[in-house]
Design a protein around this motif. Structure first.
Motif, PDB file in Angstrom:
ATOM      1  N   ARG A 145      39.597  35.385  43.119  1.00 56.33           N
ATOM      2  CA  ARG A 145      40.811  36.178  43.339  1.00 56.33           C
ATOM      3  C   ARG A 145      42.040  35.475  42.782  1.00 56.33           C
ATOM      4  O   ARG A 145      42.866  36.085  42.091  1.00 56.33           O
ATOM      5  CB  ARG A 145      41.002  36.472  44.832  1.00 56.33           C
ATOM      6  CG  ARG A 145      42.229  37.334  45.120  1.00 56.33           C
ATOM      7  CD  ARG A 145      42.324  37.709  46.586  1.00 56.33           C
ATOM      8  NE  ARG A 145      42.219  36.586  47.487  1.00 56.33           N
ATOM      9  CZ  ARG A 145      43.212  35.731  47.754  1.00 56.33           C
ATOM     10  NH1 ARG A 145      44.379  35.860  47.169  1.00 56.33           N
ATOM     11  NH2 ARG A 145      43.031  34.750  48.612  1.00 56.33           N
ATOM     12  N   LEU A 146      42.182  34.180  43.063  1.00 56.25           N
ATOM     13  CA  LEU A 146      43.353  33.451  42.587  1.00 56.25           C
ATOM     14  C   LEU A 146      43.356  33.308  41.064  1.00 56.25           C
ATOM     15  O   LEU A 146      44.425  33.292  40.446  1.00 56.25           O
ATOM     16  CB  LEU A 146      43.458  32.090  43.273  1.00 56.25           C
ATOM     17  CG  LEU A 146      43.738  32.150  44.783  1.00 56.25           C
ATOM     18  CD1 LEU A 146      43.770  30.753  45.380  1.00 56.25           C
ATOM     19  CD2 LEU A 146      45.029  32.880  45.093  1.00 56.25           C
ATOM     20  N   TYR A 201      51.671  27.715  45.382  1.00 56.93           N
ATOM     21  CA  TYR A 201      51.292  26.608  46.284  1.00 56.93           C
ATOM     22  C   TYR A 201      52.519  26.065  47.009  1.00 56.93           C
ATOM     23  O   TYR A 201      52.499  25.886  48.235  1.00 56.93           O
ATOM     24  CB  TYR A 201      50.604  25.492  45.497  1.00 56.93           C
ATOM     25  CG  TYR A 201      50.588  24.179  46.230  1.00 56.93           C
ATOM     26  CD1 TYR A 201      49.687  23.955  47.271  1.00 56.93           C
ATOM     27  CD2 TYR A 201      51.491  23.170  45.919  1.00 56.93           C
ATOM     28  CE1 TYR A 201      49.681  22.753  47.969  1.00 56.93           C
ATOM     29  CE2 TYR A 201      51.488  21.970  46.607  1.00 56.93           C
ATOM     30  CZ  TYR A 201      50.590  21.768  47.632  1.00 56.93           C
ATOM     31  OH  TYR A 201      50.596  20.589  48.328  1.00 56.93           O
ATOM     32  N   GLU A 231      42.978  29.094  51.761  1.00 53.14           N
ATOM     33  CA  GLU A 231      43.588  29.321  50.446  1.00 53.14           C
ATOM     34  C   GLU A 231      44.549  28.193  50.087  1.00 53.14           C
ATOM     35  O   GLU A 231      44.538  27.689  48.967  1.00 53.14           O
ATOM     36  CB  GLU A 231      44.320  30.658  50.449  1.00 53.14           C
ATOM     37  CG  GLU A 231      44.905  31.030  49.117  1.00 53.14           C
ATOM     38  CD  GLU A 231      45.465  32.435  49.126  1.00 53.14           C
ATOM     39  OE1 GLU A 231      46.669  32.584  48.873  1.00 53.14           O
ATOM     40  OE2 GLU A 231      44.689  33.386  49.382  1.00 53.14           O
ATOM     41  N   ILE A 274      37.768  33.158  46.951  1.00 47.65           N
ATOM     42  CA  ILE A 274      39.160  32.736  46.824  1.00 47.65           C
ATOM     43  C   ILE A 274      39.438  32.283  45.397  1.00 47.65           C
ATOM     44  O   ILE A 274      40.457  32.655  44.798  1.00 47.65           O
ATOM     45  CB  ILE A 274      39.499  31.614  47.839  1.00 47.65           C
ATOM     46  CG1 ILE A 274      39.453  32.155  49.264  1.00 47.65           C
ATOM     47  CG2 ILE A 274      40.855  30.981  47.528  1.00 47.65           C
ATOM     48  CD1 ILE A 274      39.534  31.096  50.341  1.00 47.65           C
ATOM     49  N   VAL A 304      42.548  25.138  49.062  1.00 50.37           N
ATOM     50  CA  VAL A 304      42.021  25.251  47.699  1.00 50.37           C
ATOM     51  C   VAL A 304      43.124  24.938  46.700  1.00 50.37           C
ATOM     52  O   VAL A 304      42.935  24.155  45.758  1.00 50.37           O
ATOM     53  CB  VAL A 304      41.428  26.662  47.455  1.00 50.37           C
ATOM     54  CG1 VAL A 304      41.135  26.887  45.980  1.00 50.37           C
ATOM     55  CG2 VAL A 304      40.168  26.858  48.288  1.00 50.37           C
TER      56      VAL A 304
END
Length: 123
Positions: free
Chosen positions: A49-50, A82, A11, A46, A14
């Motif tokens: 979802r994000l 992040y 994650e 991912i 990404v």
């Protein structure tokens, strides 16, 4: 690579890719897979979802070949997330390296220390 190591960091990878520039899914997969063993079955969930959580927005951009591509763009919320994950990772990995490097930084150095220690216990 150990699956548990990988699962926790993908994650962040990404997010890190999208901090650099807007990208479409295949581009993200390609960039990450140059360093880690990942595929679309790992990355696309991912991304979905994000995006759903508001860390990314998406837009379509025409392609020279085929259908338009869906690009992902990190949001301000995504960048803050992040930065938080990156700070946590840096702190975590720094501690791990402190522990691991006690035995030495190179394989030969670690092996020599271990052999010396086991010889001392035999005496």
């Amino acid at each position: 690579m150990n699956a548990q190591f990988k699962r926790g960091i993908i994650e962040l990878c990404v997010l890190s890719e999208l901090v650099q520039d807007d990208m479409y899914g295949y581009m993200i997969i390609n960039n990450i897979s140059q360093h880690l063993d990942v595929n679309e079955n790992t990355i696309y969930p991912i991304l979905r979802r994000l995006t759903k959580e508001g860390y990314f927005t998406t837009y379509l951009q025409e392609s020279n070949v085929g259908a338009p591509r869906k690009y992902y763009k990190i949001t301000d919320k995504g960048f803050r997330y992040y930065a938080e994950l990156r700070d946590s990772w840096d702190h975590f990995i720094g501690g791990v390296y402190e522990i691991l490097n006690k035995g030495g930084k190179k394989h030969e150095e670690i092996l020599a220390r271990f052999e010396k220690r086991t010889e001392e216990t035999k005496l």
